[in-house]
Design a protein around this motif. Structure first.
Motif, mmCIF file in Angstrom:
data_model
loop_
_atom_site.group_PDB
_atom_site.id
_atom_site.type_symbol
_atom_site.label_atom_id
_atom_site.label_comp_id
_atom_site.label_asym_id
_atom_site.label_seq_id
_atom_site.Cartn_x
_atom_site.Cartn_y
_atom_site.Cartn_z
ATOM 1 N N SER A 1 -13.812 3.375 43.113
ATOM 2 C CA SER A 1 -12.936 2.424 43.801
ATOM 3 C C SER A 1 -11.492 2.640 43.119
ATOM 4 C CB SER A 1 -13.476 1.093 43.862
ATOM 5 O OG SER A 1 -14.564 0.950 44.502
ATOM 6 N N SER A 2 -11.303 3.509 42.321
ATOM 7 C CA SER A 2 -10.089 3.485 41.562
ATOM 8 C C SER A 2 -8.993 4.052 42.240
ATOM 9 C CB SER A 2 -10.209 4.377 40.115
ATOM 10 O OG SER A 2 -10.706 5.758 40.609
ATOM 11 N N TYR A 3 -8.499 3.463 43.362
ATOM 12 C CA TYR A 3 -7.545 3.969 44.231
ATOM 13 C C TYR A 3 -6.809 2.694 44.574
ATOM 14 C CZ TYR A 3 -11.191 3.328 47.625
ATOM 15 O OH TYR A 3 -12.107 2.933 48.307
ATOM 16 N N ALA A 4 -5.311 2.667 44.598
ATOM 17 C CA ALA A 4 -4.709 1.547 44.870
ATOM 18 C C ALA A 4 -4.593 1.984 46.824
ATOM 19 C CB ALA A 4 -3.216 1.768 44.647
ATOM 20 N N MET A 5 -4.394 0.854 47.213
ATOM 21 C CA MET A 5 -4.359 0.835 49.001
ATOM 22 C C MET A 5 -3.094 0.217 49.534
ATOM 23 S SD MET A 5 -8.132 0.842 50.328
ATOM 24 C CE MET A 5 -7.807 1.736 51.607
ATOM 25 N N ASN A 6 -2.619 0.850 50.421
ATOM 26 C CA ASN A 6 -1.426 0.139 51.195
ATOM 27 C C ASN A 6 -1.506 0.290 52.782
ATOM 28 O OD1 ASN A 6 0.792 0.425 48.886
ATOM 29 N ND2 ASN A 6 -0.377 2.466 48.842
ATOM 30 N N ALA B 1 -8.365 -2.750 41.624
ATOM 31 C CA ALA B 1 -9.292 -3.965 41.366
ATOM 32 C C ALA B 1 -8.866 -5.139 42.149
ATOM 33 C CB ALA B 1 -9.244 -4.094 39.925
ATOM 34 N N GLY B 2 -7.688 -4.909 42.812
ATOM 35 C CA GLY B 2 -7.298 -6.062 43.683
ATOM 36 C C GLY B 2 -6.248 -7.191 42.829
ATOM 37 N N GLY B 3 -6.165 -6.787 41.769
ATOM 38 C CA GLY B 3 -5.282 -7.988 40.859
ATOM 39 C C GLY B 3 -3.966 -8.076 41.141
ATOM 40 N N ARG B 4 -3.186 -6.989 41.762
ATOM 41 C CA ARG B 4 -2.024 -6.843 41.989
ATOM 42 C C ARG B 4 -1.750 -6.639 43.424
ATOM 43 N NH1 ARG B 4 -2.242 -3.457 37.603
ATOM 44 N NH2 ARG B 4 -1.490 -1.887 38.941
ATOM 45 N N THR B 5 -0.691 -7.465 43.980
ATOM 46 C CA THR B 5 -0.411 -7.257 45.290
ATOM 47 C C THR B 5 1.284 -7.084 45.537
ATOM 48 O OG1 THR B 5 -0.512 -9.483 45.868
ATOM 49 C CG2 THR B 5 -2.343 -8.165 46.260
ATOM 50 N N ASN B 6 1.689 -6.372 46.497
ATOM 51 C CA ASN B 6 2.925 -6.355 46.857
ATOM 52 C C ASN B 6 3.191 -6.410 48.151
ATOM 53 O OD1 ASN B 6 4.452 -6.026 43.980
ATOM 54 N ND2 ASN B 6 2.888 -4.476 43.799
ATOM 55 N N TYR B 7 4.369 -6.927 48.672
ATOM 56 C CA TYR B 7 4.724 -6.908 50.081
ATOM 57 C C TYR B 7 6.138 -6.729 50.290
ATOM 58 C CZ TYR B 7 0.356 -9.785 50.200
ATOM 59 O OH TYR B 7 -0.951 -10.045 49.914
ATOM 60 N N ALA C 1 -1.052 -11.157 54.080
ATOM 61 C CA ALA C 1 -1.906 -10.985 53.075
ATOM 62 C C ALA C 1 -2.805 -9.886 52.876
ATOM 63 C CB ALA C 1 -2.769 -12.312 52.861
ATOM 64 N N ILE C 2 -2.693 -9.022 51.877
ATOM 65 C CA ILE C 2 -3.654 -7.911 52.005
ATOM 66 C C ILE C 2 -4.848 -8.467 50.720
ATOM 67 C CG2 ILE C 2 -2.173 -6.829 49.814
ATOM 68 C CD1 ILE C 2 -2.900 -4.139 50.940
ATOM 69 N N SER C 3 -6.002 -7.759 50.877
ATOM 70 C CA SER C 3 -7.113 -8.145 49.924
ATOM 71 C C SER C 3 -7.933 -6.786 50.187
ATOM 72 C CB SER C 3 -7.818 -9.281 50.357
ATOM 73 O OG SER C 3 -8.249 -9.095 51.862
ATOM 74 N N ARG C 4 -8.776 -6.781 49.279
ATOM 75 C CA ARG C 4 -9.902 -5.789 49.216
ATOM 76 C C ARG C 4 -11.228 -6.345 48.766
ATOM 77 N NH1 ARG C 4 -7.768 -0.893 46.176
ATOM 78 N NH2 ARG C 4 -9.726 0.019 46.577
ATOM 79 N N ASP C 5 -12.497 -5.409 49.329
ATOM 80 C CA ASP C 5 -13.593 -5.973 49.059
ATOM 81 C C ASP C 5 -14.207 -4.679 48.493
ATOM 82 O OD1 ASP C 5 -16.216 -6.358 48.799
ATOM 83 O OD2 ASP C 5 -16.555 -7.688 50.546
ATOM 84 N N ASN C 6 -14.054 -4.165 47.461
ATOM 85 C CA ASN C 6 -14.553 -2.865 46.803
ATOM 86 C C ASN C 6 -16.169 -2.547 47.159
ATOM 87 O OD1 ASN C 6 -12.245 -2.240 45.991
ATOM 88 N ND2 ASN C 6 -12.334 -2.563 43.985
ATOM 89 N N ALA C 7 -16.847 -3.614 47.341
ATOM 90 C CA ALA C 7 -18.457 -3.488 47.294
ATOM 91 C C ALA C 7 -18.555 -3.054 49.050
ATOM 92 C CB ALA C 7 -19.018 -4.871 47.539
#
Length: 114
Positions: free
Chosen positions: A29-34, A53-59, A68-74
């Motif tokens: 899961s070591s990839y940023a997403m946009n 890891a979902g700790g940083r978001t930008n808009y 709002a962007i979010s992710r569930d790596n599981a």
């Protein structure tokens, strides 16, 4: 590697939609997403991004405070919660993953209209 978006549709101004992007084929899961979007006759524009890891978001300024962007790596899934939608949010929305190179989904149409 495959990215599959879902959740687009027709919504009235002021309404909400939640887009999902399911990723497969990555070894971790070591990839940023946009999220990007492209309106008719316009260039594709960046909307929001989230770190691996979902700790940083930008808009983008145009959606700040509404999306709002979010992710569930599981679940290997990234989401875009879109609130207070405006007609100018109408576009095809694309999921993007950055993992040594750029990967793109096929897009999902969002139409904001009364």
């Amino acid at each position: 590697v495959q990215l599959v978006e879902s959740g687009g549709g027709l919504v009235q101004p002021g309404g909400s939609l939640r887009l999902s992007c399911a990723a497969s084929g990555f070894t971790d899961s070591s990839y940023a997403m946009n999220w990007y979007r492209q309106a008719p006759g316009k260039e594709r524009e960046w909307v929001a991004g989230i770190s691996s890891a979902g700790g940083r978001t930008n808009y983008a300024d145009s959606v700040k405070g509404r999306f709002a962007i979010s992710r569930d790596n599981a679940k290997n899934t990234v989401y875009l919660q879109m609130n207070s939608l405006k007609p100018e949010d109408t576009a095809v929305y694309y999921c993007n993953a950055v993992y040594f190179r750029n990967y793109w989904g096929q897009g999902t149409q969002v139409t904001v209209s009364s």
